[in-house]
Design an enzyme around this catalytic site. Structure first.
Site, PDB file in Angstrom:
ATOM      1  N   HIS A  38      67.874  50.548  63.473  1.00 36.50           N
ATOM      2  CA  HIS A  38      67.940  49.224  62.854  1.00 36.50           C
ATOM      3  C   HIS A  38      66.821  48.305  63.353  1.00 36.50           C
ATOM      4  O   HIS A  38      66.372  47.424  62.619  1.00 36.50           O
ATOM      5  CB  HIS A  38      69.323  48.609  63.051  1.00 36.50           C
ATOM      6  CG  HIS A  38      70.317  49.159  62.075  1.00 36.50           C
ATOM      7  ND1 HIS A  38      70.905  50.397  62.255  1.00 36.50           N
ATOM      8  CD2 HIS A  38      70.781  48.675  60.900  1.00 36.50           C
ATOM      9  CE1 HIS A  38      71.702  50.633  61.221  1.00 36.50           C
ATOM     10  NE2 HIS A  38      71.640  49.611  60.395  1.00 36.50           N
ATOM     11  N   TRP A  78      68.448  55.725  52.869  1.00 36.98           N
ATOM     12  CA  TRP A  78      68.904  55.167  54.144  1.00 36.98           C
ATOM     13  C   TRP A  78      70.237  55.795  54.556  1.00 36.98           C
ATOM     14  O   TRP A  78      70.433  56.158  55.693  1.00 36.98           O
ATOM     15  CB  TRP A  78      69.013  53.642  54.051  1.00 36.98           C
ATOM     16  CG  TRP A  78      69.472  53.009  55.331  1.00 36.98           C
ATOM     17  CD1 TRP A  78      70.736  52.588  55.641  1.00 36.98           C
ATOM     18  CD2 TRP A  78      68.679  52.739  56.491  1.00 36.98           C
ATOM     19  NE1 TRP A  78      70.778  52.077  56.907  1.00 36.98           N
ATOM     20  CE2 TRP A  78      69.520  52.164  57.453  1.00 36.98           C
ATOM     21  CE3 TRP A  78      67.340  52.945  56.804  1.00 36.98           C
ATOM     22  CZ2 TRP A  78      69.068  51.770  58.711  1.00 36.98           C
ATOM     23  CZ3 TRP A  78      66.879  52.555  58.055  1.00 36.98           C
ATOM     24  CH2 TRP A  78      67.748  51.980  58.993  1.00 36.98           C
ATOM     25  N   TRP A  79      71.154  55.922  53.601  1.00 40.56           N
ATOM     26  CA  TRP A  79      72.434  56.556  53.904  1.00 40.56           C
ATOM     27  C   TRP A  79      72.226  57.959  54.457  1.00 40.56           C
ATOM     28  O   TRP A  79      72.848  58.341  55.442  1.00 40.56           O
ATOM     29  CB  TRP A  79      73.303  56.652  52.652  1.00 40.56           C
ATOM     30  CG  TRP A  79      73.933  55.380  52.195  1.00 40.56           C
ATOM     31  CD1 TRP A  79      74.003  54.181  52.859  1.00 40.56           C
ATOM     32  CD2 TRP A  79      74.596  55.183  50.953  1.00 40.56           C
ATOM     33  NE1 TRP A  79      74.669  53.260  52.103  1.00 40.56           N
ATOM     34  CE2 TRP A  79      75.048  53.850  50.923  1.00 40.56           C
ATOM     35  CE3 TRP A  79      74.839  56.000  49.861  1.00 40.56           C
ATOM     36  CZ2 TRP A  79      75.746  53.322  49.847  1.00 40.56           C
ATOM     37  CZ3 TRP A  79      75.535  55.474  48.782  1.00 40.56           C
ATOM     38  CH2 TRP A  79      75.984  54.141  48.787  1.00 40.56           C
TER      39      TRP A  79
END
Length: 103
Positions: free
Chosen positions: A22, A76-77
Site C-alpha cells: 500500500h 490489484w485484487w
C-alpha cells in the site's frame, strides 16, 4: 458525502507486506479510486485479530461500485490475493460495517 466501512482479513504474518504494497500503491490504482469518487480512504489493522478495517468517503455509490469491474482493480485484487482472505475471483472477503455513531 457517503461514509463506508468494511472489514477484511489479512493472512497471519503478512502485515509488513500488506503495508509495503500500500505504500507503493500503483499510480493507476490511486487515479482509479479518485476517478470513482473516493475523497478519503484509510485502512487500519488490528494485530489481535488480523482484521483490516477500511474506511472511505465517496461521492456516489453507483459510481463507486463500478471500481470492481475495472481491469486495474481486478489486477490489484490478484496482486493482493496471496496475503488476504479472498473470494474465488480474488476479491477480498469483505464484511460491511454499519455506522452507529458519528461526531
Amino acid at each position: 458525502m457517503i461514509k463506508k466501512a468494511i472489514r477484511m482479513t489479512l493472512l497471519p504474518g503478512c502485515e509488513k507486506e500488506y503495508e509495503k504494497r500500500h505504500q507503493e500503491l500503483w499510480p493507476e490504482m490511486k487515479e482509479l479510486l479518485i476517478a470513482h469518487g473516493a475523497k478519503s480512504y484509510s485502512i487500519f489493522f488490528d494485530r489481535d485479530t488480523n482484521f483490516l478495517f477500511g474506511y472511505l468517503e465517496i461521492e456516489n455509490e453507483l459510481v463507486w461500485e463500478q471500481v470492481a469491474e475495472t481491469a486495474v482493480n481486478q489486477k490489484w485484487w490478484h496482486y493482493m490475493a496471496d496475503i488476504m482472505e479472498t473470494n474465488p475471483d480474488d476479491s477480498p472477503v469483505t464484511h460491511k460495517l454499519y455506522q452507529v455513531f458519528d461526531l
